[in-house]
Design an enzyme around this catalytic site. Structure first.
Site, PDB file in Angstrom:
ATOM      1  N   LYS A 173     -41.975  25.242  30.857  1.00 40.03           N
ATOM      2  CA  LYS A 173     -43.214  24.473  30.950  1.00 40.03           C
ATOM      3  C   LYS A 173     -44.322  25.219  31.715  1.00 40.03           C
ATOM      4  O   LYS A 173     -45.435  25.365  31.221  1.00 40.03           O
ATOM      5  CB  LYS A 173     -42.844  23.185  31.686  1.00 40.03           C
ATOM      6  CG  LYS A 173     -43.811  22.114  31.658  1.00 40.03           C
ATOM      7  CD  LYS A 173     -43.161  20.812  32.176  1.00 40.03           C
ATOM      8  CE  LYS A 173     -42.106  21.021  33.233  1.00 40.03           C
ATOM      9  NZ  LYS A 173     -42.319  20.395  34.504  1.00 40.03           N
ATOM     10  N   ARG A 225     -28.983  31.157  42.082  1.00 34.63           N
ATOM     11  CA  ARG A 225     -28.978  29.880  42.791  1.00 34.63           C
ATOM     12  C   ARG A 225     -27.652  29.185  42.543  1.00 34.63           C
ATOM     13  O   ARG A 225     -27.156  29.172  41.426  1.00 34.63           O
ATOM     14  CB  ARG A 225     -30.111  29.000  42.284  1.00 34.63           C
ATOM     15  CG  ARG A 225     -31.324  29.057  43.177  1.00 34.63           C
ATOM     16  CD  ARG A 225     -32.452  28.271  42.607  1.00 34.63           C
ATOM     17  NE  ARG A 225     -32.070  26.876  42.332  1.00 34.63           N
ATOM     18  CZ  ARG A 225     -32.929  25.941  41.966  1.00 34.63           C
ATOM     19  NH1 ARG A 225     -34.204  26.253  41.832  1.00 34.63           N
ATOM     20  NH2 ARG A 225     -32.537  24.716  41.715  1.00 34.63           N
ATOM     21  N   ARG A 272     -44.562  11.772  36.442  1.00 35.46           N
ATOM     22  CA  ARG A 272     -43.117  11.764  36.246  1.00 35.46           C
ATOM     23  C   ARG A 272     -42.600  10.382  35.913  1.00 35.46           C
ATOM     24  O   ARG A 272     -41.457  10.235  35.477  1.00 35.46           O
ATOM     25  CB  ARG A 272     -42.410  12.237  37.524  1.00 35.46           C
ATOM     26  CG  ARG A 272     -42.488  13.726  37.762  1.00 35.46           C
ATOM     27  CD  ARG A 272     -41.723  14.096  39.007  1.00 35.46           C
ATOM     28  NE  ARG A 272     -42.162  15.383  39.517  1.00 35.46           N
ATOM     29  CZ  ARG A 272     -41.638  16.538  39.130  1.00 35.46           C
ATOM     30  NH1 ARG A 272     -40.676  16.570  38.259  1.00 35.46           N
ATOM     31  NH2 ARG A 272     -42.088  17.666  39.628  1.00 35.46           N
ATOM     32  N   ARG A 318     -29.987  33.329  35.423  1.00 36.36           N
ATOM     33  CA  ARG A 318     -31.203  33.627  36.173  1.00 36.36           C
ATOM     34  C   ARG A 318     -30.883  34.334  37.485  1.00 36.36           C
ATOM     35  O   ARG A 318     -29.962  33.966  38.205  1.00 36.36           O
ATOM     36  CB  ARG A 318     -31.952  32.323  36.447  1.00 36.36           C
ATOM     37  CG  ARG A 318     -33.244  32.504  37.176  1.00 36.36           C
ATOM     38  CD  ARG A 318     -34.081  31.272  37.081  1.00 36.36           C
ATOM     39  NE  ARG A 318     -33.499  30.151  37.817  1.00 36.36           N
ATOM     40  CZ  ARG A 318     -34.155  29.032  38.078  1.00 36.36           C
ATOM     41  NH1 ARG A 318     -35.376  28.869  37.628  1.00 36.36           N
ATOM     42  NH2 ARG A 318     -33.582  28.073  38.752  1.00 36.36           N
ATOM     43  N   ARG A 332     -28.181  17.864  35.600  1.00 42.39           N
ATOM     44  CA  ARG A 332     -29.603  17.791  35.938  1.00 42.39           C
ATOM     45  C   ARG A 332     -30.422  17.391  34.712  1.00 42.39           C
ATOM     46  O   ARG A 332     -31.360  16.604  34.793  1.00 42.39           O
ATOM     47  CB  ARG A 332     -30.059  19.167  36.425  1.00 42.39           C
ATOM     48  CG  ARG A 332     -30.871  19.133  37.705  1.00 42.39           C
ATOM     49  CD  ARG A 332     -30.711  20.399  38.501  1.00 42.39           C
ATOM     50  NE  ARG A 332     -31.205  21.603  37.868  1.00 42.39           N
ATOM     51  CZ  ARG A 332     -30.835  22.834  38.207  1.00 42.39           C
ATOM     52  NH1 ARG A 332     -29.967  23.013  39.186  1.00 42.39           N
ATOM     53  NH2 ARG A 332     -31.308  23.883  37.587  1.00 42.39           N
TER      54      ARG A 332
END
Ligand SMILES: [Zn+2]
Length: 213
Positions: free
Chosen positions: A13, A155, A88, A122, A166
């Protein structure tokens, strides 16, 4: 033109919004950055926001709206802006209605596998925050940042199972917002199978959809 970007974490995004901001000549406003900037600048609103953050509480909707309102009244927003990370909730969408008339809501529909792949591989630089990917964007030297030479790390919550959870939470929480904008005829679904394509390509596809609207 006022554009709202919706999409789960890892959907790209922010990246697409940054590209579109240049193509359309309107600013990209991330409410997360906005709040951080206010806190850093030590403004009255920033100080109030910091109190909530320090207590580990959510910043109330009316404070966020106030910060956002200050931002969109600046001259560079005269031709519109791209909102990323806000609203949101339906409540925030109704708040937003009071200060700006949204023209289009772009919903990024990225398959879970793509997001998982993106996040699970990542690598982040501990030093400068640059982002790499073990599969698609390898650093020149393994484990070392190309930009600053700092160490790269993963992470802990970027594990596939955690990411899936998530995403489920995100979808459940965002569905009412999607319905809200769909009902108002503002929603554009971006469903491309090519989310692993260069960001510029996906951004162009989004731009085509915006222009058609
Ligand atoms: Zn670095």
């Amino acid at each position: 033109m006022i554009i709202v970007f919706l999409g789960p974490p890892g959907s790209g995004k922010g990246t697409y919004a940054s590209i579109l901001t240049k193509k359309l000549g309107i600013p990209h406003i991330s409410t997360g950055d906005l709040v951080r900037d206010e806190i850093k600048a030590g403004t009255k609103l920033g100080k109030e926001a910091a109190e909530y953050v320090n207590r580990g509480e959510l910043i109330p909707d009316e404070k966020i709206l106030e910060i956002l309102k200050n931002r969109v009244l600046k001259p560079d927003c005269a031709k519109g802006f791209i909102l990323d990370g806000y609203p949101r909730t339906v409540n925030q969408a109704e708040d937003l209605n009071k200060i700006a008339k949204v023209d289009i809501v772009v919903n990024l529909n990225v398959p879970d596998e793509v997001i998982i792949e993106r996040l699970a591989y990542r690598l982040i630089c501990r030093n400068c925050g640059a982002i790499y990917n073990e599969k698609t964007l390898k650093p020149k030297k393994p484990g070392v940042c190309d930009i600053c030479g700092g160490p790269l790390y993963k992470r802990e919550d970027d594990e596939p199972e955690v990411i899936k959870e998530r995403l489920n939470v995100y979808r459940e929480k965002t569905q009412p917002l999607i319905d809200f904008y769909k009902k108002r005829g503002l929603l554009v679904e971006v469903k491309t199978e090519k989310f692993n394509a260069p960001p510029e390509e996906v951004a162009n596809e989004i731009l085509n959809l915006i222009n058609k609207k």
